[in-house]
Design a protein around this motif. Sequence first.
Motif, PDB file in Angstrom:
ATOM      1  N   LYS A  20       9.429  50.366 -13.274  1.00 33.00           N
ATOM      2  CA  LYS A  20       7.977  50.234 -13.237  1.00 33.00           C
ATOM      3  C   LYS A  20       7.632  48.753 -13.388  1.00 33.00           C
ATOM      4  O   LYS A  20       8.308  48.020 -14.109  1.00 33.00           O
ATOM      5  N   SER A  24       1.616  55.745  -9.659  1.00 31.28           N
ATOM      6  CA  SER A  24       1.734  54.317  -9.453  1.00 31.28           C
ATOM      7  C   SER A  24       3.000  53.753 -10.107  1.00 31.28           C
ATOM      8  O   SER A  24       3.397  54.186 -11.181  1.00 31.28           O
ATOM      9  N   SER A  69      -3.576  51.044 -10.729  1.00 31.50           N
ATOM     10  CA  SER A  69      -2.400  51.181 -11.589  1.00 31.50           C
ATOM     11  C   SER A  69      -2.649  52.234 -12.662  1.00 31.50           C
ATOM     12  O   SER A  69      -3.794  52.594 -12.936  1.00 31.50           O
ATOM     13  N   GLN A  70      -1.585  52.678 -13.281  1.00 32.84           N
ATOM     14  CA  GLN A  70      -1.730  53.504 -14.471  1.00 32.84           C
ATOM     15  C   GLN A  70      -2.100  52.566 -15.602  1.00 32.84           C
ATOM     16  O   GLN A  70      -1.501  51.495 -15.740  1.00 32.84           O
ATOM     17  N   HIS A  78      -5.924  45.857 -11.424  1.00 28.57           N
ATOM     18  CA  HIS A  78      -5.065  47.015 -11.705  1.00 28.57           C
ATOM     19  C   HIS A  78      -5.807  48.343 -11.589  1.00 28.57           C
ATOM     20  O   HIS A  78      -5.364  49.343 -12.154  1.00 28.57           O
ATOM     21  N   LYS A  91       2.990  50.658 -10.892  1.00 29.51           N
ATOM     22  CA  LYS A  91       2.446  49.591 -11.719  1.00 29.51           C
ATOM     23  C   LYS A  91       1.773  50.199 -12.947  1.00 29.51           C
ATOM     24  O   LYS A  91       1.046  51.178 -12.847  1.00 29.51           O
ATOM     25  N   ILE A  92       2.032  49.567 -14.082  1.00 25.42           N
ATOM     26  CA  ILE A  92       1.427  50.042 -15.335  1.00 25.42           C
ATOM     27  C   ILE A  92       0.822  48.843 -16.059  1.00 25.42           C
ATOM     28  O   ILE A  92       1.480  47.817 -16.249  1.00 25.42           O
TER      29      ILE A  92
END
Length: 127
Positions: A32, A2, A122-123, A119, A4-5
């Motif tokens: 990121k 991903s 997400s990570q 999320h 996104k974090i």
Amino acid sequence: MSKKILFIISTSDFYEYYNSLNIAVSLSACNKKVYAFYTGYACNFLTNNWKNFDKKKLNLRIEKLNMIKYYELLELCIQSGIKFSICNTAKDFLEIKDSEILKSIKNEKVSMYTIINEHKDSQIIFI
């Protein structure tokens, strides 16, 4: 992996918190999309009297070693596009008023469930 974090920041230790911001801004520089969700005692680090919660006075040591100052690091995070949000429940529990939040932080108040649900793909990093 991903792009996104989500950082869930819950630590009461200033140095752990400071390092989490360094990691977040580094990840942002690597393209990121980073979100910082504050819960627990970490919410105190976004208040005007955050120095009261740096129990070990680590910020003084950071400045003495010519490391990036806390406010500069926060500004760098903001400029890099990191989004900040504070857990409503933790904010209420710690009795933090909106007027006590640092002016530079555009705070999005959400619940733990909401942020994790948003999320879920997400990570997620927990500090």
